[in-house]
Design a protein around this motif. Structure first.
Motif, PDB file in Angstrom:
ATOM      1  N   GLU A  80      30.945  23.959  41.510  1.00 32.39           N
ATOM      2  CA  GLU A  80      29.863  23.286  40.797  1.00 32.39           C
ATOM      3  C   GLU A  80      28.708  22.965  41.740  1.00 32.39           C
ATOM      4  OE1 GLU A  80      29.993  21.949  37.470  1.00 32.39           O
ATOM      5  OE2 GLU A  80      31.875  22.959  37.053  1.00 32.39           O
ATOM      6  N   ARG A  81      29.042  22.632  43.012  1.00 32.45           N
ATOM      7  CA  ARG A  81      28.039  22.252  44.001  1.00 32.45           C
ATOM      8  C   ARG A  81      28.362  22.939  45.324  1.00 32.45           C
ATOM      9  NH1 ARG A  81      24.568  18.792  42.705  1.00 32.45           N
ATOM     10  NH2 ARG A  81      24.223  17.822  44.712  1.00 32.45           N
ATOM     11  N   ALA A  82      27.344  23.143  46.131  1.00 30.82           N
ATOM     12  CA  ALA A  82      27.513  23.750  47.448  1.00 30.82           C
ATOM     13  C   ALA A  82      26.934  22.806  48.498  1.00 30.82           C
ATOM     14  CB  ALA A  82      26.806  25.099  47.512  1.00 30.82           C
ATOM     15  N   VAL A  83      27.538  22.830  49.676  1.00 28.77           N
ATOM     16  CA  VAL A  83      27.035  22.053  50.806  1.00 28.77           C
ATOM     17  C   VAL A  83      26.162  22.986  51.636  1.00 28.77           C
ATOM     18  CG1 VAL A  83      27.658  20.760  52.884  1.00 28.77           C
ATOM     19  CG2 VAL A  83      29.089  20.599  50.839  1.00 28.77           C
ATOM     20  N   VAL A  84      24.946  22.562  51.887  1.00 32.31           N
ATOM     21  CA  VAL A  84      24.006  23.330  52.694  1.00 32.31           C
ATOM     22  C   VAL A  84      23.820  22.581  54.005  1.00 32.31           C
ATOM     23  CG1 VAL A  84      21.672  24.265  52.838  1.00 32.31           C
ATOM     24  CG2 VAL A  84      22.839  24.163  50.637  1.00 32.31           C
ATOM     25  N   VAL A  85      24.102  23.264  55.125  1.00 30.42           N
ATOM     26  CA  VAL A  85      24.026  22.642  56.443  1.00 30.42           C
ATOM     27  C   VAL A  85      22.748  23.090  57.137  1.00 30.42           C
ATOM     28  CG1 VAL A  85      25.158  22.402  58.685  1.00 30.42           C
ATOM     29  CG2 VAL A  85      26.535  22.598  56.601  1.00 30.42           C
ATOM     30  N   VAL A 103      25.134  24.746  41.974  1.00 32.37           N
ATOM     31  CA  VAL A 103      25.296  26.202  41.974  1.00 32.37           C
ATOM     32  C   VAL A 103      24.914  26.684  40.582  1.00 32.37           C
ATOM     33  CG1 VAL A 103      26.930  28.114  42.214  1.00 32.37           C
ATOM     34  CG2 VAL A 103      27.095  26.117  43.724  1.00 32.37           C
ATOM     35  N   ASP A 104      23.758  27.317  40.487  1.00 29.95           N
ATOM     36  CA  ASP A 104      23.247  27.752  39.189  1.00 29.95           C
ATOM     37  C   ASP A 104      24.067  28.878  38.575  1.00 29.95           C
ATOM     38  OD1 ASP A 104      21.227  25.883  39.250  1.00 29.95           O
ATOM     39  OD2 ASP A 104      19.791  27.260  40.163  1.00 29.95           O
ATOM     40  N   ALA A 105      24.827  29.612  39.380  1.00 25.78           N
ATOM     41  CA  ALA A 105      25.649  30.702  38.857  1.00 25.78           C
ATOM     42  C   ALA A 105      26.917  30.184  38.200  1.00 25.78           C
ATOM     43  CB  ALA A 105      26.019  31.669  39.979  1.00 25.78           C
ATOM     44  N   ARG A 106      27.121  28.886  38.220  1.00 25.95           N
ATOM     45  CA  ARG A 106      28.333  28.279  37.681  1.00 25.95           C
ATOM     46  C   ARG A 106      28.075  27.736  36.285  1.00 25.95           C
ATOM     47  NH1 ARG A 106      33.747  27.793  37.668  1.00 25.95           N
ATOM     48  NH2 ARG A 106      34.388  25.691  37.282  1.00 25.95           N
ATOM     49  N   ALA A 107      28.963  28.039  35.364  1.00 25.53           N
ATOM     50  CA  ALA A 107      28.980  27.437  34.032  1.00 25.53           C
ATOM     51  C   ALA A 107      27.681  27.643  33.265  1.00 25.53           C
ATOM     52  CB  ALA A 107      29.313  25.943  34.129  1.00 25.53           C
ATOM     53  N   HIS A 108      27.029  28.779  33.474  1.00 27.22           N
ATOM     54  CA  HIS A 108      25.805  29.043  32.714  1.00 27.22           C
ATOM     55  C   HIS A 108      26.147  29.672  31.377  1.00 27.22           C
ATOM     56  CE1 HIS A 108      25.949  33.356  33.555  1.00 27.22           C
ATOM     57  NE2 HIS A 108      26.312  33.017  34.769  1.00 27.22           N
ATOM     58  N   ASP A 109      25.241  29.510  30.441  1.00 29.49           N
ATOM     59  CA  ASP A 109      25.447  30.082  29.116  1.00 29.49           C
ATOM     60  C   ASP A 109      25.107  31.567  29.119  1.00 29.49           C
ATOM     61  OD1 ASP A 109      26.163  27.654  27.943  1.00 29.49           O
ATOM     62  OD2 ASP A 109      24.062  27.100  27.683  1.00 29.49           O
ATOM     63  N   LEU A 110      25.784  32.297  28.266  1.00 31.25           N
ATOM     64  CA  LEU A 110      25.442  33.693  28.034  1.00 31.25           C
ATOM     65  C   LEU A 110      24.485  33.699  26.854  1.00 31.25           C
ATOM     66  CD1 LEU A 110      25.831  36.713  28.471  1.00 31.25           C
ATOM     67  CD2 LEU A 110      27.768  36.596  26.919  1.00 31.25           C
ATOM     68  N   PHE A 111      23.282  34.121  27.096  1.00 24.28           N
ATOM     69  CA  PHE A 111      22.266  34.082  26.061  1.00 24.28           C
ATOM     70  C   PHE A 111      22.300  35.378  25.255  1.00 24.28           C
ATOM     71  CE2 PHE A 111      20.658  31.397  29.521  1.00 24.28           C
ATOM     72  CZ  PHE A 111      20.606  30.188  28.833  1.00 24.28           C
ATOM     73  N   LEU A 112      22.901  35.322  24.074  1.00 19.42           N
ATOM     74  CA  LEU A 112      23.012  36.516  23.248  1.00 19.42           C
ATOM     75  C   LEU A 112      21.689  36.893  22.613  1.00 19.42           C
ATOM     76  CD1 LEU A 112      26.497  36.012  21.595  1.00 19.42           C
ATOM     77  CD2 LEU A 112      25.866  37.467  23.513  1.00 19.42           C
ATOM     78  N   ASP A 113      20.713  35.993  22.647  1.00 21.15           N
ATOM     79  CA  ASP A 113      19.405  36.329  22.102  1.00 21.15           C
ATOM     80  C   ASP A 113      18.466  36.867  23.190  1.00 21.15           C
ATOM     81  OD1 ASP A 113      19.132  33.969  23.464  1.00 21.15           O
ATOM     82  OD2 ASP A 113      17.935  32.970  21.925  1.00 21.15           O
TER      83      ASP A 113
END
Length: 133
Positions: A80-85, A103-113
């Motif tokens: 869900e989150r990343a640590v940036v050093v 982390v934007d690649a996590r748990a995003h919706d699939l936009f069928l439209d």
């Protein structure tokens, strides 16, 4: 990660294997942070990572450990989150040299439209193989 077993006095197992750590970067797949040099991660399985205990650092089943993986590209979407050093951060101030980001690649919706997807009747139809029975 969480310690899921302690099969011997000198070994623990944590619930982070090569699916979570991207072991393709080599051995060790990760290091344990904040516990000194007493933890030596071994070669992971799919779901688990055995860790050799090299010193007098007590750890029990259920304890949490912070792992720092060598490589995250194939697994970053699992967090869900990343640590940036920031390695260049000034060491003199009290601010930690790291931050956390979503982390934007996590748990995003699939936009069928999405306009880039074909029209619904042009999409390939998938059906359950059990439908033929």
């Amino acid at each position: 990660t969480r310690v899921v077993s302690k099969p011997t006095d000198g070994t623990i197992t944590v619930d982070a294997g090569h699916k979570a750590l991207a072991a393709d970067a080599g051995h060790p797949a990760a290091v344990v942070l904040g516990r000194g040099d007493d933890f030596a991660p071994q070669i992971p399985s799919e779901e688990h990572l055995p860790v050799a205990l090299l010193g007098e650092n007590p750890v029990d089943r259920g304890d949490f450990l912070l792992l720092f993986p060598r490589h995250v590209c194939p697994t970053v979407n699992l967090a869900e989150r990343a640590v940036v050093v920031d390695h260049d951060a000034a060491k003199e101030d009290d601010e930690p040299p790291y931050d956390t980001i979503n982390v934007d690649a996590r748990a995003h919706d699939l936009f069928l439209d999405d306009p880039l997807l074909p029209e619904p009747d042009a999409r390939r139809s998938y059906r359950n193989v059990d439908d033929d029975r």
